[in-house]
Design a protein around this motif. Sequence first.
Motif, PDB file in Angstrom:
ATOM      1  N   THR A 184     -10.125   6.220  -3.690  1.00 17.62           N
ATOM      2  CA  THR A 184     -10.046   5.541  -4.984  1.00 17.62           C
ATOM      3  C   THR A 184      -8.713   4.807  -5.128  1.00 17.62           C
ATOM      4  O   THR A 184      -8.656   3.658  -5.593  1.00 17.62           O
ATOM      5  CB  THR A 184     -10.198   6.542  -6.142  1.00 17.62           C
ATOM      6  OG1 THR A 184     -11.484   7.178  -6.033  1.00 17.62           O
ATOM      7  CG2 THR A 184     -10.111   5.856  -7.486  1.00 17.62           C
ATOM      8  N   THR A 185      -7.632   5.464  -4.724  1.00  8.74           N
ATOM      9  CA  THR A 185      -6.308   4.860  -4.820  1.00  8.74           C
ATOM     10  C   THR A 185      -6.208   3.592  -3.992  1.00  8.74           C
ATOM     11  O   THR A 185      -5.696   2.558  -4.447  1.00  8.74           O
ATOM     12  CB  THR A 185      -5.231   5.867  -4.389  1.00  8.74           C
ATOM     13  OG1 THR A 185      -5.308   7.029  -5.218  1.00  8.74           O
ATOM     14  CG2 THR A 185      -3.834   5.268  -4.492  1.00  8.74           C
ATOM     15  N   LEU A 186      -6.714   3.641  -2.756  1.00  9.45           N
ATOM     16  CA  LEU A 186      -6.646   2.471  -1.884  1.00  9.45           C
ATOM     17  C   LEU A 186      -7.558   1.349  -2.389  1.00  9.45           C
ATOM     18  O   LEU A 186      -7.233   0.166  -2.258  1.00  9.45           O
ATOM     19  CB  LEU A 186      -7.006   2.858  -0.464  1.00  9.45           C
ATOM     20  CG  LEU A 186      -5.950   3.715   0.267  1.00  9.45           C
ATOM     21  CD1 LEU A 186      -6.430   4.134   1.648  1.00  9.45           C
ATOM     22  CD2 LEU A 186      -4.637   2.955   0.393  1.00  9.45           C
ATOM     23  N   LYS A 187      -8.701   1.722  -2.940  1.00  3.07           N
ATOM     24  CA  LYS A 187      -9.599   0.690  -3.507  1.00  3.07           C
ATOM     25  C   LYS A 187      -8.907  -0.051  -4.653  1.00  3.07           C
ATOM     26  O   LYS A 187      -9.026  -1.270  -4.782  1.00  3.07           O
ATOM     27  CB  LYS A 187     -10.882   1.337  -4.000  1.00  3.07           C
ATOM     28  CG  LYS A 187     -11.904   1.625  -2.915  1.00  3.07           C
ATOM     29  CD  LYS A 187     -13.186   2.199  -3.497  1.00  3.07           C
ATOM     30  CE  LYS A 187     -14.253   2.357  -2.413  1.00  3.07           C
ATOM     31  NZ  LYS A 187     -15.509   2.941  -2.958  1.00  3.07           N
ATOM     32  N   GLU A 188      -8.189   0.691  -5.462  1.00  2.82           N
ATOM     33  CA  GLU A 188      -7.528   0.071  -6.621  1.00  2.82           C
ATOM     34  C   GLU A 188      -6.421  -0.886  -6.200  1.00  2.82           C
ATOM     35  O   GLU A 188      -6.268  -1.967  -6.761  1.00  2.82           O
ATOM     36  CB  GLU A 188      -6.952   1.169  -7.529  1.00  2.82           C
ATOM     37  CG  GLU A 188      -8.022   1.917  -8.297  1.00  2.82           C
ATOM     38  CD  GLU A 188      -7.450   3.084  -9.107  1.00  2.82           C
ATOM     39  OE1 GLU A 188      -6.222   3.338  -8.986  1.00  2.82           O
ATOM     40  OE2 GLU A 188      -8.217   3.732  -9.832  1.00  2.82           O
ATOM     41  N   VAL A 189      -5.655  -0.514  -5.166  1.00  3.98           N
ATOM     42  CA  VAL A 189      -4.538  -1.364  -4.761  1.00  3.98           C
ATOM     43  C   VAL A 189      -5.028  -2.560  -3.940  1.00  3.98           C
ATOM     44  O   VAL A 189      -4.405  -3.628  -3.967  1.00  3.98           O
ATOM     45  CB  VAL A 189      -3.484  -0.550  -3.960  1.00  3.98           C
ATOM     46  CG1 VAL A 189      -4.015  -0.069  -2.632  1.00  3.98           C
ATOM     47  CG2 VAL A 189      -2.242  -1.397  -3.731  1.00  3.98           C
TER      48      VAL A 189
ATOM     49  N   VAL B 162       0.836  -1.205   0.000  1.00  2.00           N
ATOM     50  CA  VAL B 162       0.000   0.000   0.000  1.00  2.00           C
ATOM     51  C   VAL B 162       0.866   1.249   0.000  1.00  2.00           C
ATOM     52  O   VAL B 162       0.592   2.212  -0.730  1.00  2.00           O
ATOM     53  CB  VAL B 162      -0.938  -0.001   1.231  1.00  2.00           C
ATOM     54  CG1 VAL B 162      -1.719   1.298   1.317  1.00  2.00           C
ATOM     55  CG2 VAL B 162      -1.903  -1.186   1.154  1.00  2.00           C
ATOM     56  N   VAL B 163       1.920   1.258   0.779  1.00  7.08           N
ATOM     57  CA  VAL B 163       2.812   2.420   0.863  1.00  7.08           C
ATOM     58  C   VAL B 163       3.449   2.729  -0.493  1.00  7.08           C
ATOM     59  O   VAL B 163       3.538   3.895  -0.898  1.00  7.08           O
ATOM     60  CB  VAL B 163       3.893   2.175   1.938  1.00  7.08           C
ATOM     61  CG1 VAL B 163       5.077   3.121   1.762  1.00  7.08           C
ATOM     62  CG2 VAL B 163       3.292   2.341   3.324  1.00  7.08           C
ATOM     63  N   LYS B 164       3.870   1.705  -1.213  1.00  4.87           N
ATOM     64  CA  LYS B 164       4.480   1.917  -2.527  1.00  4.87           C
ATOM     65  C   LYS B 164       3.510   2.577  -3.487  1.00  4.87           C
ATOM     66  O   LYS B 164       3.879   3.488  -4.241  1.00  4.87           O
ATOM     67  CB  LYS B 164       4.963   0.581  -3.098  1.00  4.87           C
ATOM     68  CG  LYS B 164       6.219   0.046  -2.428  1.00  4.87           C
ATOM     69  CD  LYS B 164       6.644  -1.283  -3.049  1.00  4.87           C
ATOM     70  CE  LYS B 164       7.902  -1.815  -2.368  1.00  4.87           C
ATOM     71  NZ  LYS B 164       8.320  -3.139  -2.927  1.00  4.87           N
ATOM     72  N   VAL B 165       2.263   2.151  -3.450  1.00  4.96           N
ATOM     73  CA  VAL B 165       1.249   2.738  -4.334  1.00  4.96           C
ATOM     74  C   VAL B 165       0.964   4.189  -3.932  1.00  4.96           C
ATOM     75  O   VAL B 165       0.830   5.068  -4.787  1.00  4.96           O
ATOM     76  CB  VAL B 165      -0.047   1.896  -4.298  1.00  4.96           C
ATOM     77  CG1 VAL B 165      -1.173   2.614  -5.031  1.00  4.96           C
ATOM     78  CG2 VAL B 165       0.196   0.530  -4.914  1.00  4.96           C
ATOM     79  N   MET B 166       0.880   4.447  -2.632  1.00  6.44           N
ATOM     80  CA  MET B 166       0.621   5.812  -2.157  1.00  6.44           C
ATOM     81  C   MET B 166       1.748   6.760  -2.546  1.00  6.44           C
ATOM     82  O   MET B 166       1.512   7.909  -2.950  1.00  6.44           O
ATOM     83  CB  MET B 166       0.410   5.808  -0.646  1.00  6.44           C
ATOM     84  CG  MET B 166      -0.886   5.141  -0.218  1.00  6.44           C
ATOM     85  SD  MET B 166      -1.100   5.091   1.577  1.00  6.44           S
ATOM     86  CE  MET B 166      -1.347   6.818   1.944  1.00  6.44           C
ATOM     87  N   GLU B 167       2.975   6.290  -2.435  1.00  7.65           N
ATOM     88  CA  GLU B 167       4.115   7.116  -2.822  1.00  7.65           C
ATOM     89  C   GLU B 167       4.056   7.451  -4.315  1.00  7.65           C
ATOM     90  O   GLU B 167       4.293   8.589  -4.714  1.00  7.65           O
ATOM     91  CB  GLU B 167       5.424   6.399  -2.486  1.00  7.65           C
ATOM     92  CG  GLU B 167       5.709   6.358  -0.994  1.00  7.65           C
ATOM     93  CD  GLU B 167       6.956   5.550  -0.665  1.00  7.65           C
ATOM     94  OE1 GLU B 167       7.458   4.838  -1.562  1.00  7.65           O
ATOM     95  OE2 GLU B 167       7.416   5.629   0.491  1.00  7.65           O
ATOM     96  N   LYS B 168       3.729   6.451  -5.122  1.00  4.83           N
ATOM     97  CA  LYS B 168       3.627   6.668  -6.564  1.00  4.83           C
ATOM     98  C   LYS B 168       2.472   7.611  -6.900  1.00  4.83           C
ATOM     99  O   LYS B 168       2.547   8.408  -7.833  1.00  4.83           O
ATOM    100  CB  LYS B 168       3.426   5.325  -7.269  1.00  4.83           C
ATOM    101  CG  LYS B 168       3.476   5.408  -8.782  1.00  4.83           C
ATOM    102  CD  LYS B 168       3.369   4.018  -9.416  1.00  4.83           C
ATOM    103  CE  LYS B 168       3.414   4.110 -10.946  1.00  4.83           C
ATOM    104  NZ  LYS B 168       3.308   2.769 -11.572  1.00  4.83           N
TER     105      LYS B 168
END
Length: 357
Positions: free
Chosen positions: A351-356, A289-295
Motif C-alpha cells: 500500500t505504501t509503495l502504491k501511494e508513492v 521511495v526511500v524517503k517515504v519508506m523511512e517515514k
Amino acid sequence: MIPIARPIIGKEEKNAVLEAMDSGIIAQGPKVKAFEDVFADYIGVNHAIATNNGTSALHTALLACGIGKGDEVITTPFTFIASANSILYCSARPVFSDINRKTFNINPEEINEKITRKTKAVLIVHLYGQACNMKAITEICTDYNLKLIEDACQAHGAEYMDIKTGSFGDAACFSFYPTKNMTTGEGGMITTSNAAIAEKAMVIREHGSRVRYLHEVLGYNYRMTDIAAAIGIEQLKKLEGFNKKRIENAVKLTRGLKDIEGIETPFIAPDVRHVFHQYTLRVKNREKVVKVMEKAGIGYGIYYLVPVHKQKLYIDYKDDKLPEAEEASREVLSLPVHPGIGEKEIDYIITTLKEVL
C-alpha cells in the motif's frame, strides 16, 4: 518499524547453547563436527568444514583450491566486498565480469572475455538467494580447466535444476551471519566433495596444523565454536520452513507490486529455486521511495550502493566497463521478506509503495 531482517531464535537454540556450555566444551568440539556432518548431508556433498564467518570460509576455500600470488580469479563486481577481498587475501588479482541484468548474477557470456593465461579460478556469487546459471559456468570452467568456487553466503537451500547450491564447485562457502536465511550468530561453512581440498581447508583453518603444535603451512585461527554450532544444528532443522515462508512472502509482494509503474519486481530464472535472502526491486526514483519508506517505518536495504570495482580499495579497476553492475547499483532496493513478517506487514508495504508511485 518493519525491519529489513530479523533472526528467529527459539527455545531449541537456547537449550542447545546451554547444553554446549554445560558440557565444558565451548570452543571447537563435537558440536562443530555434528554441524559439519548434517550440513554436508543437507547440501549433498562429502565434506563440510566450519569456520568462524563467511569471509574466512572464502579465504580458506581459495587457498585450499591453490589460489596464490599472481593468479587471476574472475568474479562479480556486484556483491558484498568480502567476495573480492578474499581473492586479495591470497595475493591474487580479482578480475571483474559484468552481471546479467535480470538476475543480478555474473553473466557467463562475459566470463569468457575475461579469461587469460593467468586465470586460475572463477568465484561466482549466488546473489540474493538465486542460483547462477550453473550449466554455462561449469562448462566454461571445465573447458578452461579452472577451479570453481561458489559464494553461496546468501543462498542456503537455493537450487539449480533441483541440485542445491554449494555442491557444484570445487568448493563453496556459506555465511551464518544473523541476517542470513539461517544463523549461528557469526559463522561460515565450506562445502566440497573433493577430499584433498577438504583436508587442506581443515589444516588452514587450524593454524596450518594436523597435529597439535606441529604446523605444516601458514594457517589461520578460523575455527567455529561449539556454541555457534549448537545454534546452527537447530537452525538447519528450521531452514526449509524459513525458506518456504520467504518464498511465500516474495510471491505476495510480487503479486501486489508487479503492475506498479516505476517498479521492476524480481525475476526468477528457469530451473531455479530462489530462496529470497533479499527481495530486490529495480526502482527508477529510488531516493523518493526511500524517503517515504523511512517515514512509514519500513526497513529497506540497498545491496549494493557502490559496486566493488568502484570502491576506493579497487581504484586500479576504475577503467573496467561494467555497465550492468553500475546501473543496478543505482536502482536496486530490497524490501523486508524474512519469515518474521506477516500478511498485515506485506499489505502495508504494498500500500505504501502504491501511494508513492
